[in-house]
Design a protein around this motif. Structure first.
Motif, PDB file in Angstrom:
ATOM      1  N   LYS A  42      29.534  34.449  47.535  1.00  8.39           N
ATOM      2  CA  LYS A  42      28.071  34.505  47.686  1.00  8.39           C
ATOM      3  C   LYS A  42      27.466  35.736  47.036  1.00  8.39           C
ATOM      4  N   THR A  43      28.260  36.778  46.820  1.00  7.81           N
ATOM      5  CA  THR A  43      27.700  38.024  46.296  1.00  7.81           C
ATOM      6  C   THR A  43      28.102  38.254  44.839  1.00  7.81           C
ATOM      7  N   ILE A  44      29.368  38.507  44.587  1.00  3.99           N
ATOM      8  CA  ILE A  44      29.785  38.850  43.220  1.00  3.99           C
ATOM      9  C   ILE A  44      30.306  37.646  42.440  1.00  3.99           C
TER      10      ILE A  44
ATOM     11  N   GLY B  44      32.627  38.507  39.236  1.00 10.66           N
ATOM     12  CA  GLY B  44      32.908  39.753  39.943  1.00 10.66           C
ATOM     13  C   GLY B  44      34.379  39.876  40.301  1.00 10.66           C
TER      14      GLY B  44
ATOM     15  N   TRP C  30      32.217  35.219  51.311  1.00 11.26           N
ATOM     16  CA  TRP C  30      31.219  36.284  51.147  1.00 11.26           C
ATOM     17  C   TRP C  30      31.322  36.915  49.771  1.00 11.26           C
ATOM     18  N   PHE C  31      32.526  36.951  49.212  1.00  9.26           N
ATOM     19  CA  PHE C  31      32.694  37.422  47.832  1.00  9.26           C
ATOM     20  C   PHE C  31      32.032  36.427  46.875  1.00  9.26           C
TER      21      PHE C  31
ATOM     22  N   LEU D 103      37.757  36.104  53.917  1.00 15.06           N
ATOM     23  CA  LEU D 103      36.378  36.545  53.648  1.00 15.06           C
ATOM     24  C   LEU D 103      35.905  36.094  52.266  1.00 15.06           C
TER      25      LEU D 103
END
Lengths: 185, 185
Positions: free
Chosen positions: B90-92, B96, B87-88, B84
């Motif tokens: 793309k976001t944080i 992050g 998705w990490f 995954l």
């Protein structure tokens, strides 16, 4: 605009969960369960996941279908876990989410239900219910999943501290289900 | 045991990435690109995702197929981000991930490539390459994705501080590709 649905054609709730089906049936007495755990595509867009699932459910079958997805969004994580919440629960669990919220110094979270509805004509619509709240240290014995760490704004209890009845009364899932019901009339 | 493959039947690398295809072609000159971005199922099990993708690729098509997935695993997150990771990112993003590793006081990470191979007979096999390393504050200008925060053990550079040539020489992807090549002979 109300949804037109041919009389005598069935509306199926695609879910592997008896509890979710019972909750929906209380609001929409005419539905049938299509008991399937369809694979979900990887995405952080709940509508995209619901759309793919509906297409899969409708393959070679007659009727109208709906699916629901309930997700937890941490403001600090900009979209995560979102629909990927179940993988966070399976790995780091509630304690891990609390640690992450603390690390980013931001406990704001949103609990969101998306219902995707696919009519006989293949048209897809979405109905959303959401509750703003905070991530707190685990409290309470009821419920499941992340219920113990989500405290909706304006209520000094986590979902896990509420009775099921109390929790369902104004849950994000109930809000979404009632929007679907209103559209079906 | 070497894989038997009928002569003249093609071996397709299912990928939307030209760069990945070029890297694989340098090791396996006979392959063809099957240029498709097939949807991936939600899972933290890279083999399960690869298997579903291979079944999808093979539908109504002749030949043998392989797919690859490169993931980053943080020890602190017990399996996440794993497959995954996108998705990490793309976001944080990298910052992050660094914050999360610090919050759990554990910077250990594994970079892992899984190659799934599906023969003409439908039999699926997996070839893995992995590198242990650490999550560090972003450093370096080369590469992409999480290259700037992953430092393999025994090398005082992140992937983003290495030249492409240098990085590829002993990357987890090369290890997996070479295992596939050895099995194909």
């Amino acid at each position: 605009m109300p949804l037109r649905r041919a009389i005598h054609k069935m509306l199926y709730f695609v879910t592997g969960s008896r509890d979710k089906f019972a909750e929906a049936k209380a609001i929409l007495p005419d539905i049938e369960q299509f008991e399937a755990d369809l694979p979900e595509i990887q995405s952080i867009d709940a509508e995209e996941i619901a759309r793919a699932k509906l297409e899969e459910a409708a393959k070679g079958r007659e009727g109208a279908f709906f699916v629901e997805d309930t997700s937890l969004y941490l403001e600090a994580l900009g979209g995560l876990p979102g629909p990927l919440i179940k993988w966070f629960m399976k790995t780091i669990g509630n304690e891990g989410l609390v640690t992450i919220a603390a690390a980013f110094d931001n406990t704001k979270a949103t609990a969101k239900t998306i219902i995707g509805y696919r009519g006989e004509d293949g048209d897809v619509r979405f109905y959303e219910g959401s509750l703003e709240g905070s991530i707190v240290s685990p409290r309470g014995e009821h419920g499941f999943g992340w219920d113990a760490i989500f405290m909706p704004h304006g209520i000094a209890m986590t979902f896990a501290e509420m009775s099921n009845e109390n929790k369902n009364e104004n849950s994000m899932r109930q809000i979404a289900l009632k929007k679907l019901k209103a559209a079906l009339i």
